[in-house]
Write a protein that holds these residues in place. Sequence first.
Motif, short mmCIF file in Angstrom:
data_model
loop_
_atom_site.label_atom_id
_atom_site.label_comp_id
_atom_site.label_asym_id
_atom_site.label_seq_id
_atom_site.Cartn_x
_atom_site.Cartn_y
_atom_site.Cartn_z
N PHE A 24 -0.37 -1.08 12.20
CA PHE A 24 -1.33 -1.08 13.53
C PHE A 24 -1.60 -2.61 13.53
CE2 PHE A 24 -2.17 3.03 11.83
CZ PHE A 24 -1.96 3.81 12.98
N PRO A 25 -0.95 -3.34 14.55
CA PRO A 25 -1.18 -4.81 14.64
C PRO A 25 -2.60 -5.57 14.51
CG PRO A 25 -0.27 -4.00 16.87
CD PRO A 25 -0.46 -2.80 15.67
N ARG A 26 -3.37 -4.73 15.18
CA ARG A 26 -4.87 -5.37 15.37
C ARG A 26 -5.72 -4.84 14.33
NH1 ARG A 26 -5.99 -7.89 20.35
NH2 ARG A 26 -4.14 -7.91 21.74
N MET A 27 -5.61 -4.05 13.33
CA MET A 27 -6.15 -3.93 12.36
C MET A 27 -5.89 -4.71 11.16
SD MET A 27 -6.18 0.56 12.64
CE MET A 27 -6.15 0.89 11.30
N THR A 28 -6.79 -4.89 10.41
CA THR A 28 -6.52 -5.64 9.03
C THR A 28 -5.45 -4.67 8.15
OG1 THR A 28 -8.37 -4.64 7.63
CG2 THR A 28 -9.08 -6.47 9.03
N ALA A 29 -5.13 -5.71 7.18
CA ALA A 29 -4.16 -5.00 6.31
C ALA A 29 -5.11 -3.73 5.53
CB ALA A 29 -3.64 -6.01 5.09
N LEU A 30 -6.17 -4.10 5.06
CA LEU A 30 -6.97 -2.97 4.35
C LEU A 30 -7.06 -1.70 5.18
CD1 LEU A 30 -8.50 -1.94 1.87
CD2 LEU A 30 -10.52 -3.20 2.90
N GLU A 31 -7.35 -1.98 6.42
CA GLU A 31 -7.56 -0.91 7.43
C GLU A 31 -6.22 -0.22 7.45
OE1 GLU A 31 -11.17 -3.03 10.08
OE2 GLU A 31 -9.06 -2.86 10.92
N ASN A 32 -5.32 -1.01 7.67
CA ASN A 32 -3.99 -0.14 7.80
C ASN A 32 -3.79 0.75 6.55
OD1 ASN A 32 -1.69 -0.80 9.96
ND2 ASN A 32 -2.88 -2.72 9.83
N VAL A 33 -3.90 0.27 5.45
CA VAL A 33 -3.52 1.15 4.19
C VAL A 33 -4.59 2.21 4.19
CG1 VAL A 33 -3.33 1.26 1.82
CG2 VAL A 33 -2.87 -0.94 2.93
N LEU A 34 -5.90 2.12 4.70
CA LEU A 34 -6.82 3.18 4.52
C LEU A 34 -6.48 4.30 5.34
CD1 LEU A 34 -10.05 1.03 4.09
CD2 LEU A 34 -9.25 2.98 2.57
N ALA A 35 -5.88 3.92 6.72
CA ALA A 35 -5.63 4.68 7.87
C ALA A 35 -4.49 5.60 7.18
CB ALA A 35 -4.91 3.88 8.99
N ALA A 36 -3.67 5.38 6.22
CA ALA A 36 -2.65 6.25 5.51
C ALA A 36 -3.39 7.42 4.48
CB ALA A 36 -1.62 5.60 5.03
N TRP A 62 -3.27 -0.87 -4.21
CA TRP A 62 -1.97 -0.90 -3.59
C TRP A 62 -1.51 -2.12 -2.95
CZ3 TRP A 62 1.56 1.71 -5.52
CH2 TRP A 62 1.62 2.88 -5.99
N LEU A 63 -2.47 -2.71 -2.42
CA LEU A 63 -2.30 -4.10 -1.81
C LEU A 63 -2.02 -5.16 -2.92
CD1 LEU A 63 -5.15 -4.14 1.16
CD2 LEU A 63 -2.50 -4.25 1.42
N THR A 64 -2.72 -5.00 -4.01
CA THR A 64 -2.73 -5.87 -5.24
C THR A 64 -1.08 -5.72 -5.65
OG1 THR A 64 -4.84 -5.77 -5.60
CG2 THR A 64 -3.38 -6.38 -7.44
N ARG A 65 -0.89 -4.41 -5.92
CA ARG A 65 0.43 -4.11 -6.57
C ARG A 65 1.67 -4.82 -5.93
NH1 ARG A 65 2.74 0.47 -9.33
NH2 ARG A 65 4.67 -0.56 -10.30
N LEU A 66 1.41 -4.95 -4.41
CA LEU A 66 2.54 -5.24 -3.69
C LEU A 66 2.34 -6.81 -3.37
CD1 LEU A 66 3.27 -2.30 -3.51
CD2 LEU A 66 3.60 -2.59 -1.16
N GLY A 67 1.38 -7.24 -4.03
CA GLY A 67 1.11 -8.85 -3.97
C GLY A 67 0.77 -9.26 -2.46
N ILE A 68 0.08 -8.76 -1.72
CA ILE A 68 -0.60 -8.95 -0.49
C ILE A 68 -2.05 -9.04 -0.29
CG2 ILE A 68 1.48 -8.95 0.78
CD1 ILE A 68 0.54 -6.03 1.62
N LEU A 125 3.18 -4.14 3.77
CA LEU A 125 1.90 -3.19 3.97
C LEU A 125 2.37 -1.99 4.50
CD1 LEU A 125 -0.96 -3.42 4.89
CD2 LEU A 125 -0.43 -4.04 7.16
N GLU A 126 3.37 -1.81 5.15
CA GLU A 126 3.83 -0.35 5.68
C GLU A 126 4.04 0.40 4.27
OE1 GLU A 126 7.64 0.13 7.30
OE2 GLU A 126 6.98 1.77 8.44
N LEU A 127 4.63 -0.08 3.32
CA LEU A 127 5.02 0.57 2.01
C LEU A 127 3.79 0.80 1.42
CD1 LEU A 127 7.10 1.67 0.03
CD2 LEU A 127 7.21 -0.73 -0.76
N ALA A 128 2.57 -0.14 1.33
CA ALA A 128 1.54 0.34 0.86
C ALA A 128 0.74 1.39 1.42
CB ALA A 128 0.48 -1.09 0.82
N GLY A 129 0.77 1.46 2.75
CA GLY A 129 0.27 2.87 3.32
C GLY A 129 0.86 4.01 2.93
N VAL A 130 2.35 3.92 2.84
CA VAL A 130 3.11 5.10 2.53
C VAL A 130 2.85 5.55 1.10
CG1 VAL A 130 5.39 5.81 1.82
CG2 VAL A 130 4.99 4.68 3.84
#
Length: 238
Positions: free
Chosen positions: A89-101, A122-128, A147-152
């Motif tokens: 989701f381009p206008r959501m933050t990285a954290l919001e993107n992962v939470l959306a999943a 997960w964001l930490t694990r993926l280094g972002i 980021l997409e992978l973190a969501g998955v």
Amino acid sequence: MSLATHELRKAFGGVTALDGATVDFHPGKVNALIGPNGSGKTTYFNCVTGMIKPDSGRVTYKDRDLTGKAPHRIARAGLGRTFQLCRTFPRMTALENVLAAVPHGGLRSFRTRSDIERAMSWLTRLGIEHLARSEARDMSWGQQKLLELAGVLMAEPETVLLDEPAGGVNPALLDRIGTLIRELNAEGRTFVIVEHNMDLVMSISDHIVVFDRGRPIAEGPPSVIRSDERVLGAYLGV
Ligand code: ADP
């Protein structure tokens, strides 16, 4: 038995995309699905994950019939997937993107502290993790793929299908993605990866399935696939 298909067929108008694809992926392994352009890999992923319905044939996962089921039901059965063109989701933050999943949560507004902690881990694990508050649209292509992978991964899938994880990613990040896949696999996740980068495929895969004209023509470990004449023929068109 893990993810498998039996005689999967799909045609678009007069074009046969899948021509009786029978495949048995190896549970607990890193599996790769390779083949020349137009050999049916994307159509195969789309049929397996419920994005499109096959004309005939069966998709099974751990002996459950998932043929033609909706994508969210297939996800709930334990299959996660990323997309070639990366879905964030381009206008959501990285954290919001992962939470959306978060499973069952969808875009609900209420988040528990443990959801947030898990998303951050997960964001930490993926280094972002440093980009947690950045909007996805401000992240690089490679960072968006992570980021997409973190969501998955947030949905805790047992089996992860990756559609061109290396596509458009710079060489430094490529190494990291390869290492990550091996680490996540060592923790028990099965992978099925569609990928054009043969160096990556040969270095991280345990088992490779080669498609040509909508069906598998060869399969085996990298050492066997590398020297298989049918594979060379399919790629060179001879
Ligand atoms: P790959 O991912 O291996 O490049 P695809 O699954 O994308 O292969 O395509 C397999 C064949 O099906 C190709 O000939 C492609 O042109 C055709 N195809 C795929 N999707 C569609 C579609 N939505 N409409 C028409 N033809 C399609």
